[in-house]
Design a protein around this motif. Structure first.
Motif, PDB file in Angstrom:
ATOM      1  N   ASP A 151       0.845  -1.194   0.000  1.00  0.00           N
ATOM      2  CA  ASP A 151       0.000   0.000   0.000  1.00  0.00           C
ATOM      3  C   ASP A 151       0.883   1.247   0.000  1.00  0.00           C
ATOM      4  OD1 ASP A 151      -2.856   1.142   0.503  1.00  0.00           O
ATOM      5  OD2 ASP A 151      -1.569   2.175   1.942  1.00  0.00           O
ATOM      6  N   TRP A 152       0.451   2.263  -0.789  1.00  0.00           N
ATOM      7  CA  TRP A 152       1.280   3.462  -0.890  1.00  0.00           C
ATOM      8  C   TRP A 152       1.331   4.225   0.428  1.00  0.00           C
ATOM      9  CZ3 TRP A 152       5.093   4.443  -3.767  1.00  0.00           C
ATOM     10  CH2 TRP A 152       5.614   5.737  -3.870  1.00  0.00           C
ATOM     11  N   GLY A 153       0.382   3.986   1.342  1.00  0.00           N
ATOM     12  CA  GLY A 153       0.452   4.607   2.654  1.00  0.00           C
ATOM     13  C   GLY A 153       1.718   4.225   3.397  1.00  0.00           C
ATOM     14  N   VAL A 154       2.175   2.973   3.217  1.00  0.00           N
ATOM     15  CA  VAL A 154       3.428   2.513   3.810  1.00  0.00           C
ATOM     16  C   VAL A 154       4.601   2.863   2.905  1.00  0.00           C
ATOM     17  CG1 VAL A 154       4.762   0.477   4.517  1.00  0.00           C
ATOM     18  CG2 VAL A 154       2.349   0.680   5.151  1.00  0.00           C
ATOM     19  N   ARG A 155       4.480   2.561   1.627  1.00  0.00           N
ATOM     20  CA  ARG A 155       5.599   2.807   0.715  1.00  0.00           C
ATOM     21  C   ARG A 155       5.921   4.292   0.624  1.00  0.00           C
ATOM     22  NH1 ARG A 155       4.004  -0.777  -4.435  1.00  0.00           N
ATOM     23  NH2 ARG A 155       5.546   0.589  -5.402  1.00  0.00           N
ATOM     24  N   GLY A 156       4.889   5.139   0.707  1.00  0.00           N
ATOM     25  CA  GLY A 156       5.131   6.585   0.687  1.00  0.00           C
ATOM     26  C   GLY A 156       5.937   7.035   1.893  1.00  0.00           C
ATOM     27  N   GLN A 157       5.664   6.445   3.061  1.00  0.00           N
ATOM     28  CA  GLN A 157       6.451   6.770   4.250  1.00  0.00           C
ATOM     29  C   GLN A 157       7.908   6.353   4.072  1.00  0.00           C
ATOM     30  OE1 GLN A 157       4.525   5.957   8.190  1.00  0.00           O
ATOM     31  NE2 GLN A 157       2.858   5.106   6.925  1.00  0.00           N
ATOM     32  N   LEU A 158       8.125   5.205   3.431  1.00  0.00           N
ATOM     33  CA  LEU A 158       9.494   4.734   3.222  1.00  0.00           C
ATOM     34  C   LEU A 158      10.254   5.652   2.272  1.00  0.00           C
ATOM     35  CD1 LEU A 158       8.982   0.875   2.958  1.00  0.00           C
ATOM     36  CD2 LEU A 158       9.703   2.223   4.936  1.00  0.00           C
ATOM     37  N   VAL A 159       9.581   6.157   1.234  1.00  0.00           N
ATOM     38  CA  VAL A 159      10.226   7.090   0.308  1.00  0.00           C
ATOM     39  C   VAL A 159      10.580   8.386   1.028  1.00  0.00           C
ATOM     40  CG1 VAL A 159       9.887   8.488  -1.774  1.00  0.00           C
ATOM     41  CG2 VAL A 159       9.128   6.103  -1.741  1.00  0.00           C
ATOM     42  N   ARG A 174      13.604   1.895   9.712  1.00  0.00           N
ATOM     43  CA  ARG A 174      12.669   2.832   9.084  1.00  0.00           C
ATOM     44  C   ARG A 174      11.342   2.142   8.761  1.00  0.00           C
ATOM     45  NH1 ARG A 174      17.516   4.695   6.050  1.00  0.00           N
ATOM     46  NH2 ARG A 174      18.175   6.673   6.990  1.00  0.00           N
ATOM     47  N   ILE A 175      11.414   0.887   8.347  1.00  0.00           N
ATOM     48  CA  ILE A 175      10.179   0.131   8.104  1.00  0.00           C
ATOM     49  C   ILE A 175       9.405  -0.008   9.405  1.00  0.00           C
ATOM     50  CG2 ILE A 175       9.225  -2.093   7.390  1.00  0.00           C
ATOM     51  CD1 ILE A 175      11.565  -2.382   5.458  1.00  0.00           C
ATOM     52  N   ALA A 176      10.123  -0.309  10.496  1.00  0.00           N
ATOM     53  CA  ALA A 176       9.470  -0.493  11.803  1.00  0.00           C
ATOM     54  C   ALA A 176       8.812   0.788  12.290  1.00  0.00           C
ATOM     55  CB  ALA A 176      10.490  -0.979  12.822  1.00  0.00           C
ATOM     56  N   GLU A 177       9.266   1.952  11.837  1.00  0.00           N
ATOM     57  CA  GLU A 177       8.721   3.239  12.281  1.00  0.00           C
ATOM     58  C   GLU A 177       7.484   3.668  11.498  1.00  0.00           C
ATOM     59  OE1 GLU A 177      12.033   5.822  11.907  1.00  0.00           O
ATOM     60  OE2 GLU A 177      13.080   5.046  13.689  1.00  0.00           O
ATOM     61  N   CYS A 178       7.119   2.925  10.448  1.00  0.00           N
ATOM     62  CA  CYS A 178       5.940   3.289   9.663  1.00  0.00           C
ATOM     63  C   CYS A 178       4.675   3.190  10.526  1.00  0.00           C
ATOM     64  CB  CYS A 178       5.794   2.372   8.449  1.00  0.00           C
ATOM     65  SG  CYS A 178       7.000   2.681   7.148  1.00  0.00           S
ATOM     66  N   THR A 179       3.786   4.171  10.355  1.00  0.00           N
ATOM     67  CA  THR A 179       2.524   4.189  11.082  1.00  0.00           C
ATOM     68  C   THR A 179       1.446   3.487  10.259  1.00  0.00           C
ATOM     69  OG1 THR A 179       3.123   6.287  12.118  1.00  0.00           O
ATOM     70  CG2 THR A 179       0.788   5.672  12.140  1.00  0.00           C
ATOM     71  N   ILE A 180       0.738   2.553  10.879  1.00  0.00           N
ATOM     72  CA  ILE A 180      -0.289   1.784  10.170  1.00  0.00           C
ATOM     73  C   ILE A 180      -1.524   1.658  11.054  1.00  0.00           C
ATOM     74  CG2 ILE A 180       1.398   0.422   8.852  1.00  0.00           C
ATOM     75  CD1 ILE A 180       0.814  -1.890  10.851  1.00  0.00           C
ATOM     76  N   ARG A 181      -2.636   1.257  10.435  1.00  0.00           N
ATOM     77  CA  ARG A 181      -3.837   0.874  11.168  1.00  0.00           C
ATOM     78  C   ARG A 181      -3.951  -0.642  11.077  1.00  0.00           C
ATOM     79  NH1 ARG A 181      -8.915   4.376   9.422  1.00  0.00           N
ATOM     80  NH2 ARG A 181      -9.772   3.200  11.181  1.00  0.00           N
ATOM     81  N   LEU A 182      -4.004  -1.306  12.213  1.00  0.00           N
ATOM     82  CA  LEU A 182      -3.971  -2.769  12.252  1.00  0.00           C
ATOM     83  C   LEU A 182      -5.301  -3.307  12.759  1.00  0.00           C
ATOM     84  CD1 LEU A 182      -1.975  -5.099  11.718  1.00  0.00           C
ATOM     85  CD2 LEU A 182      -1.448  -5.063  14.165  1.00  0.00           C
ATOM     86  N   PRO A 183      -6.102  -3.913  11.869  1.00  0.00           N
ATOM     87  CA  PRO A 183      -7.375  -4.509  12.316  1.00  0.00           C
ATOM     88  C   PRO A 183      -7.129  -5.809  13.071  1.00  0.00           C
ATOM     89  CG  PRO A 183      -7.025  -4.902   9.982  1.00  0.00           C
ATOM     90  CD  PRO A 183      -5.906  -4.026  10.430  1.00  0.00           C
ATOM     91  N   PRO A 184      -8.162  -6.354  13.686  1.00  0.00           N
ATOM     92  CA  PRO A 184      -8.022  -7.649  14.379  1.00  0.00           C
ATOM     93  C   PRO A 184      -7.523  -8.740  13.431  1.00  0.00           C
ATOM     94  CG  PRO A 184     -10.101  -6.605  14.952  1.00  0.00           C
ATOM     95  CD  PRO A 184      -9.513  -5.798  13.848  1.00  0.00           C
ATOM     96  N   LEU A 185      -6.909  -9.763  13.996  1.00  0.00           N
ATOM     97  CA  LEU A 185      -6.246 -10.796  13.208  1.00  0.00           C
ATOM     98  C   LEU A 185      -7.200 -11.486  12.237  1.00  0.00           C
ATOM     99  CD1 LEU A 185      -3.423 -11.971  12.911  1.00  0.00           C
ATOM    100  CD2 LEU A 185      -4.004 -13.689  14.626  1.00  0.00           C
TER     101      LEU A 185
END
Length: 285
Positions: free
Chosen positions: A94-102, A117-128
């Motif tokens: 998703d570009w929401g993550v890839r954009g943060q990496l760029v 830097r990957i670990a610092e990306c902000t995401i929304r995590l739904p239930p498993l």
């Protein structure tokens, strides 16, 4: 021989492009710890372009009977118990993550990211369980897309077979010689990415021809001539970069520069024109 996993194997839309010239094999001994198991999730850590088109792009190691080796500039992803690995693939794509990496990448010409830097990306995590449902749905859609891509490849093979049988293998004693421009118009696209508005129709560049519409696609609401518009099943020919023929199967789009829209003359069938283009592709390349 095992295949070396390199950035050049990754598609901008995620996954591998294992076409001709993409694969490099390793000759010699190698430690077993570098062997990637089928299904393993990997990401690109380095991108050669300033736009970062493939930075952070994920892929899953295919189960095709070949061994794949973990090369430098490629990250191996392992997931915590809170994150489903199938969902992680789509999350990374998703570009929401890839954009943060760029945005956080180091380097000006060649972009680099890192595990931190990957670990610092902000995401929304739904239930498993929801992650698994989402991943299953998207995987099914991807399978459908790959099926369509195989159909497109089969279509090209059918064009070649039809052209060979009806044109190249027939008696040519009564034929006349001509050039490609006598059987079709080759209309170059325009510089439609300039001043892009972000709305309207997608701008069809060579990356869209190869990977389809993506989050990196430019949109513009320009009013252009009909000969600069690509519609379903139109014949296109990229004369820079990939140097290939295409039948467009996406939405109505503006044709950017470096791509010809091929318009057959005098009611000639498209397969006839496409056959001659494909026949001369080795010379063009």
């Amino acid at each position: 021989m095992p295949v070396i996993v390199k950035p050049g194997m990754f598609r901008e839309s995620g996954g591998f492009n294992l076409g001709y010239g993409r694969i490099q094999c390793f000759v010699g001994d190698y430690p077993a710890r570098f062997v990637l198991t089928p299904g393993a999730l990997v990401v690109v850590m380095t991108c050669q372009t300033q736009g970062g088109e493939i930075l952070g792009v994920p892929a899953r190691i295919p189960d095709d009977g070949r061994q794949y080796l973990h090369n430098q500039r490629i990250g191996r992803v392992t997931c915590s118990p809170r994150l489903d690995e199938g969902f992680a693939y789509w999350l990374l794509n998703d570009w929401g993550v890839r954009g943060q990496l760029v945005q956080t990448a180091s380097g000006s010409t060649v972009l680099h990211t890192s595990p931190s830097r990957i670990a610092e990306c902000t995401i929304r995590l739904p239930p498993l369980e929801e992650q698994r449902r989402v991943a299953a749905t998207l995987d099914a859609l991807e399978d459908k897309i790959e099926s369509n891509e195989r159909r497109c490849a089969l279509h090209a093979e059918m064009i070649d077979a039809m052209f060979s049988h009806h044109v190249l293998e027939r008696d040519v004693s009564n034929d006349t010689e001509a050039d490609l421009t006598s059987i079709a118009r080759f209309v170059n696209g325009g510089a439609f990415t300039k001043g892009a508005t972000g709305t309207g129709r997608p701008v069809l560049r060579i990356k869209e021809l190869n990977s389809g519409i993506s989050n990196a696609t430019v949109f513009n609401d320009l009013d252009v001539k009909d000969e600069h518009v690509a519609r379903h099943h139109d014949l296109l020919f990229s004369w820079s970069g990939s140097l290939d023929d295409y039948r467009w199967h996406g939405p109505e789009a503006l044709i950017n520069q470096h791509i010809f829209k091929v318009l057959p003359r005098d009611g000639l069938p498209v397969w006839f024109v496409q056959g001659w283009i494909r026949h001369h592709l080795p010379e063009f390349r």
